[in-house]
Write a protein that holds these residues in place. Structure first.
Motif: not given
Length: 264
Positions: A75-89
């Motif tokens: 999947p084409d996903i960002p590793l960080r959300n819009s706030d710049g926080k890590e989404v999933d290690w």
């Protein structure tokens, strides 16, 4: 009752052996032995067995539909959300490619399904004798007005596995097996569904697709089931049983913790 059975699988060059073929054959045979008048089996991923042992009972059958899948696809996903926080290690630690894109496979099978009831299984679940009769019995006793249904799930040794499970039920606690006879609204609203075995109405799966931003091992089952709990009609049918046909050491071990930022 008519059924589509969807099996997600993966086998690399080292796994396309007797063990994998035998397990797949056992799953398909466990479905055929139910004597369901109208059914189909969709297999997403893995090799297409054209010849050799089990080819006659596995892929070269009219009840089998095979969906080829590029196991390198991710999947084409960002590793960080819009706030710049890590989404999933998980994604960062495993470079995402170590986990199969199982949510995409499930959605492809749902899209292709032709029957109104759909069972989605990982490639180590088999229906136990009497599964179909259990479905007919439940329908006769309770009707057919539900979205998702759970059945009894056993591990390889016949012990109870993740079936009718609490997520945050105040009575039972987190990730605790609930009594099968507890069909209360509280049980339905405070549960979750493990990804190994999911059974529901095909149209419900189409309206509520599996989260393709998640891969296997990233709590994709929580990502799908938790947001639906306030609206779904989720029921327990103890008359039908399935069993894992390979060891899955989850019964006595701690459950994976939820990933920060993804789930309530």
């Amino acid at each position: 009752m008519n059924f589509t059975f969807g099996i997600t699988t993966y086998a690399n060059d080292d796994q396309r052996d007797f063990t994998w073929r035998e397990r797949m054959r056992m799953m398909c045979d466990s479905i055929r032995k139910q004597n369901i008048p109208n059914y189909e089996i969709i297999i997403a991923g893995g090799p297409f067995v054209k010849e050799g042992r089990h080819s006659g009972s596995l892929h070269n059958k009219p009840d089998i539909v095979h969906i080829p899948f590029d196991e390198e696809a991710t999947p084409d996903i960002p590793l960080r959300n819009s706030d710049g926080k890590e989404v999933d290690w998980f994604y960062e630690q495993n470079n995402i490619k170590t986990g199969g894109w199982i949510t995409k496979k499930k959605n492809l099978m749902v899209e292709k399904a032709k029957y109104e009831n759909m069972v989605i299984m990982h490639d180590y679940c088999a229906l136990m004798p009497g599964w179909y009769e259990g479905q007919l019995k439940y329908k006769e006793e309770n009707g057919d007005d539900w979205d998702v249904q759970m059945n009894v799930i056993e591990n390889l040794w016949g012990q109870r596995s993740r079936d009718w499970i609490s997520w945050d039920n105040p009575k039972y606690g987190q990730r605790t097996p609930m009594p099968y006879e507890d069909d209360s609204e509280s049980a339905m609203k405070h549960s979750y569904i493990s990804g190994s075995y999911i059974y529901g109405k095909t149209e419900y799966f189409r309206k509520n697709p599996f989260p393709e931003e998640c891969v296997w091992g990233s709590c994709e089952d929580l990502g799908w089931s938790l947001p639906l709990r306030d609206t779904w009609k989720y029921v327990m049918n103890p008359h039908s049983k399935v069993r894992f046909i390979k060891p899955k050491y989850i019964g006595d071990e701690p459950f994976d913790r939820p990933r920060p930022g993804l789930y309530p």
